[in-house]
Design an enzyme around this catalytic site. Structure first.
Site, PDB file in Angstrom:
ATOM      1  N   HIS A 170       3.533  -2.413   2.892  1.00 41.41           N
ATOM      2  CA  HIS A 170       3.887  -1.342   2.199  1.00 41.41           C
ATOM      3  C   HIS A 170       5.240  -0.690   1.655  1.00 41.41           C
ATOM      4  O   HIS A 170       6.642  -1.904   1.726  1.00 41.41           O
ATOM      5  CB  HIS A 170       3.441   0.056   3.537  1.00 41.41           C
ATOM      6  CG  HIS A 170       1.745  -0.415   4.054  1.00 41.41           C
ATOM      7  ND1 HIS A 170       2.554  -0.761   5.676  1.00 41.41           N
ATOM      8  CD2 HIS A 170       1.080   0.924   3.711  1.00 41.41           C
ATOM      9  CE1 HIS A 170       0.265  -0.871   5.761  1.00 41.41           C
ATOM     10  NE2 HIS A 170       0.402   0.290   4.834  1.00 41.41           N
ATOM     11  N   ASP A 211       0.645  -1.222  -0.364  1.00 44.60           N
ATOM     12  CA  ASP A 211      -0.432  -0.316   0.062  1.00 44.60           C
ATOM     13  C   ASP A 211       1.034   0.962  -0.127  1.00 44.60           C
ATOM     14  O   ASP A 211       2.005   1.061   0.443  1.00 44.60           O
ATOM     15  CB  ASP A 211      -0.902  -0.049   1.120  1.00 44.60           C
ATOM     16  CG  ASP A 211      -2.058  -1.495   1.338  1.00 44.60           C
ATOM     17  OD1 ASP A 211      -1.842  -2.067   0.892  1.00 44.60           O
ATOM     18  OD2 ASP A 211      -2.947  -0.926   1.684  1.00 44.60           O
ATOM     19  N   ASP A 212       0.172   2.694  -0.625  1.00 45.37           N
ATOM     20  CA  ASP A 212       0.184   3.546  -0.355  1.00 45.37           C
ATOM     21  C   ASP A 212       1.553   4.849  -1.421  1.00 45.37           C
ATOM     22  O   ASP A 212       1.618   5.430  -0.786  1.00 45.37           O
ATOM     23  CB  ASP A 212       1.355   3.907   1.173  1.00 45.37           C
ATOM     24  CG  ASP A 212       0.246   3.543   2.819  1.00 45.37           C
ATOM     25  OD1 ASP A 212      -0.733   3.413   1.888  1.00 45.37           O
ATOM     26  OD2 ASP A 212       0.301   3.525   3.526  1.00 45.37           O
ATOM     27  N   HIS A 230      -5.459   9.313   1.763  1.00 44.99           N
ATOM     28  CA  HIS A 230      -5.129   8.686   2.613  1.00 44.99           C
ATOM     29  C   HIS A 230      -5.670   8.924   3.747  1.00 44.99           C
ATOM     30  O   HIS A 230      -5.294   8.406   4.336  1.00 44.99           O
ATOM     31  CB  HIS A 230      -3.825   7.718   2.981  1.00 44.99           C
ATOM     32  CG  HIS A 230      -3.126   6.209   3.548  1.00 44.99           C
ATOM     33  ND1 HIS A 230      -3.709   6.708   4.596  1.00 44.99           N
ATOM     34  CD2 HIS A 230      -2.707   5.571   2.974  1.00 44.99           C
ATOM     35  CE1 HIS A 230      -3.118   5.402   5.240  1.00 44.99           C
ATOM     36  NE2 HIS A 230      -3.267   4.277   4.079  1.00 44.99           N
TER      37      HIS A 230
END
Length: 460
Positions: A364, A203-204, A257
């Site tokens: 992440h 993620d991210d 986010h």
């Protein structure tokens, strides 16, 4: 980071010597063979710490045994586990391995060729890392995708946490609130259906250290699902193109986010809409999967996501409530250490053996610490785990054809399918009903479903 700062940084990346790139990649391979956002650091990181810490505690207590901590070979570029902390030196970043021109053919049958390389024009986008603006004709157009759909009249939470909104927490079951009670719906993807199969995801990103991860995944023939943040996509479009062209799955992880349950319906639409717009401009395709930041989803957010053509994906949770969150995202902020995050991952692997399904883990690729943990420790450890694991991207492990992961190539006019927002399953690992042409048969039709299927068909 704004674009003017990135210009200088990208110049530095391009200047990195090619020999250094090969040396670092060789060292990453040695680690794998010899060892067993800007948004994530926002004020919302601290607001989610309490619930994640509790989940980590539950995960650790559920473990049956501990794997040995891997050692890092001398001379590699990955620091020893004890040195992966918030204060660790920042390693040299790598330039993208390959660039893809307009017209390049992607590895998705029926997908359009790559568009013209993306050029960021700030006036055409919301402010980066801020909640996406709801004004303007684009958001108004995206709001029409909700027409005829029963969006539950659930008021936003105060901050997306149980502790921050006790009144909403008391209604978690009726809300179908995952991050406050682990409540799921049949439309959620929460696991891989086959036991001991890991649905790999990060993620991210795209982040400055995503290239390290991509190189490692390539050497190990591993595929992942990347849940990308819109504010990062417009910064590093070349990295996103490389992820996509290498066969990894690309999915939506919102623009800024923020916990989605704390936003208005218009804000949720804008957060999802601007992210899929950024992905479409960079890759030419629109994802049909999304992941809510912090797993913060309820029936209102589910219904919005499905109405916009995106199936929610969370991470696995055991019947006892242990979540498969490595807490790697807490290391850059100094909330936990590298060894503590790795201990959580060891508990996750042990918990995986107790499930009747496979599993999905939260990791992440935004920070050096999280990438070092992944390619130096978690992925190598998982590859030598006993009983052996099977690795796959989330869409593929759930039997979703690659073509159906993007709107432009989707051959199944009933995918994604809507959430009826009934029948909470509580804190379970979940099962998958997301494969192939029989997908719609898994969900009973209702008055709310029929117009949404028609809308989805018209959009595909």
């Amino acid at each position: 980071m704004r674009l003017n700062a990135l210009v200088s940084l990208f110049a530095l990346l391009v200047a990195v010597d090619a020999n250094e790139h090969h040396v670092r990649l060789a060292n990453r391979q040695a680690v794998g063979s010899s060892s067993t956002s800007s948004s994530a650091t926002s004020s919302f990181t601290s607001s989610m710490s309490a619930s994640s810490s509790a989940a980590s505690s539950s995960s650790t207590s559920s473990s049956t045994s501990a794997s040995p901590v891997p050692t890092t070979p001398v001379g590699t570029t990955i620091p020893p586990l004890s040195q992966i902390t918030s204060g660790m030196p920042t390693p040299t970043t790598l330039p993208v391995t390959a660039t893809y021109p307009a017209g390049a053919t992607p590895p998705i049958p029926g997908a359009p060729t790559l568009p013209t390389p993306f050029v960021f024009i700030a006036s055409q986008w919301p402010a980066q890392d801020h909640i996406a603006t709801t004004t303007g004709p684009e958001v108004a157009q995206w709001m029409t995708e909700l027409n005829g759909i029963d969006i539950p009249a659930i008021p936003p939470t105060r901050d997306g946490t149980c502790a921050g909104d006790p009144a909403a927490a008391a209604q978690a079951a009726s809300r179908g609130w995952w991050s406050c009670g682990g409540y799921t719906r049949d439309s959620d993807i929460t696991a891989c259906p086959t036991k001991m199969t890991w649905g790999v995801s990060f993620d991210d990103g795209p982040g400055f250290f995503s290239q390290e991860l991509l190189d490692y995944l390539s050497t190990k023939n591993l595929l992942s699902t990347f849940f990308v943040v819109g504010s990062r996509v417009v910064e590093r479009p070349q990295v996103l193109r490389e992820e996509y062209m290498a066969g990894h799955e690309i999915a939506v992880h919102t623009w800024s986010h923020r916990p989605l349950t704390m936003l208005t319906t218009e804000q949720v639409v804008a957060e999802l809409g601007y992210t899929r717009k950024a992905i479409k401009q960079v890759l030419g395709v629109t994802p049909t999967l999304m992941r809510p930041p912090y797993g913060d989803i309820d029936d209102r957010v589910r219904a919005i996501s499905l109405a916009m053509g995106m199936v929610p994906v969370i991470w696995t949770r055991t019947p006892s409530g242990a979540t498969f969150d490595t807490n790697d995202w807490k290391v850059p902020g100094g909330v936990v250490t590298g060894p503590q995050s790795f201990a959580t991952f060891q508990a996750i692997l042990n918990n995986a053996t107790t499930l009747n399904t496979g599993f999905i883990v939260l990791e992440h690729d935004l920070y050096a610490q999280t990438v070092d943990l992944a390619i130096g420790y978690t992925l190598p450890t998982a590859q030598s785990f006993n009983p052996p694991l099977t690795f796959d991207s989330i869409g593929q492990c759930n039997g979703i054809p690659k073509t159906n992961l993007y709107r432009e190539s989707n051959l199944n006019k009933t995918f994604p399918y809507p959430n009826t927002t009934v029948g909470s399953t509580g804190s379970t690992a979940g099962s998958s009903k997301h494969g192939g042409a029989a997908l719609s048969a898994a969900i009973p039709l209702s008055a709310a479903i029929v117009p949404l299927l028609a809308l989805a068909a018209s959009l595909l």
